[in-house]
Design an enzyme around this catalytic site. Sequence first.
Site, mmCIF file in Angstrom:
data_model
loop_
_atom_site.group_PDB
_atom_site.id
_atom_site.type_symbol
_atom_site.label_atom_id
_atom_site.label_comp_id
_atom_site.label_asym_id
_atom_site.label_seq_id
_atom_site.Cartn_x
_atom_site.Cartn_y
_atom_site.Cartn_z
ATOM 1 N N TRP A 127 0.860 -1.181 0.000
ATOM 2 C CA TRP A 127 0.000 0.000 0.000
ATOM 3 C C TRP A 127 0.901 1.238 0.000
ATOM 4 C CZ3 TRP A 127 -1.947 2.753 4.811
ATOM 5 C CH2 TRP A 127 -2.935 3.694 4.493
ATOM 6 N N ASP A 208 -0.506 -5.509 9.240
ATOM 7 C CA ASP A 208 -1.560 -4.574 8.849
ATOM 8 C C ASP A 208 -2.736 -5.425 8.380
ATOM 9 O OD1 ASP A 208 -3.205 -2.596 7.883
ATOM 10 O OD2 ASP A 208 -1.705 -1.636 6.615
ATOM 11 N N LYS A 243 -13.437 -1.229 6.149
ATOM 12 C CA LYS A 243 -13.979 -2.074 5.091
ATOM 13 C C LYS A 243 -15.016 -3.053 5.620
ATOM 14 C CE LYS A 243 -10.029 -0.392 3.389
ATOM 15 N NZ LYS A 243 -9.066 0.393 4.186
#
Length: 394
Positions: A127, A208, A243
């Site tokens: 990311w 993460d 999310k």
Amino acid sequence: MLIKLKQQPADKILALMAMYRDDPRPTKIDLGVGVYKNAEGVTPVMRAVKEAERRLVEEQTSKAYVGLAGDPAYGDAMVNLILGTSVARDRIAAAATPGGTGAVRQAFELIHNTSPDATVWVSNPTWPNHVSILNYLGVPNTTYRYFDAETRGVDFEGMLEDLAGAKSGDVILLHGCCHNPTGANLNLTQWQAVVDLLLERGLIPMIDIAYQGFGDGLEEDAAATRLIASSVPECLIAASCSKNFGVYRERTGLLMGITEDAGNTGVVQGNLNHLNRQNFSFPPDHGARVVTTILTDETLRADWATELEATRLGMLGLREQLASELQRLSGSDRFGFIAQHRGMFSQLGTTPDMVERLRAEHGIYMVSDSRLNIAGLNKVTVPILAKAIVDTGI
């Protein structure tokens, strides 16, 4: 002072959003922004979230600050969701943060303050904000091989070979599930090999986990994180609710610090609290309280899990439809990896020039590294995308 400021580089995804907005073509498709959308192109509010918010409006009597680490019940609920019983609770310090990004930022700052000589190793690719924040904080960082552009899978041998060069005390950043941006993930046998390497080399994992429930299921997506956290002396975990609860704008995240000795947990907790105080004082509470309400109510949790599973299966169905359509049009199984990837994203493994051709010739918008957001598709647009990919010669 302000006159001395220099223009910062434009965010590539935000620039892509602007281009998409200004494109008049009715068949244009947005696969760039990393936000879940349903078949109607809407990011919905989940049923359980609506009900939890209704209860809060009726029952909440104050908007006073919560503690520096947020509501302890939120920390407990999230620790249970992510780690289950894999790690003793008295070894875990936890602090609420403004989204998963806030948790990542706090973790990097903790590393910088505590081990300034440590290098943070990130997957290639990762990311983009991971590297951006590390560089902003001045934290030494480097990459390890991860994505194989030929197979569109994990270059596991390259990954292990690179990580074998890390020095004791270095931090290895790992994606707990649904790797962003590639969608390619390790299996549990491979995760165990990573654990063995971490222990052998004296490396500290930072996980993460932003997509639990989007890959193979809530429990399955937590398996790697639980394996690592239960196997190593120390671990950092940055978690996001954006999310899987759909609370993007509520900025709901959590940073966990797992220590080897339960007697040191209080010190770790104090440092997480201190970091919060220095950066934003008290964390946001509304999203955290919504999540807590859902996770601690049997009926709401069951409804949330049902809707999340429907979301997961919908994305999996789109993956299978796209892979099948590409096989039909190309006469090749070279796109089978799309059905094997998990989460919101897949990386096609093509060049920025090809991505630009998709945009210019077909109105298909994706990030220049060829990451496409599966959740930006629906049953109607899948054939359009498949034809554009084949016509472009990818």
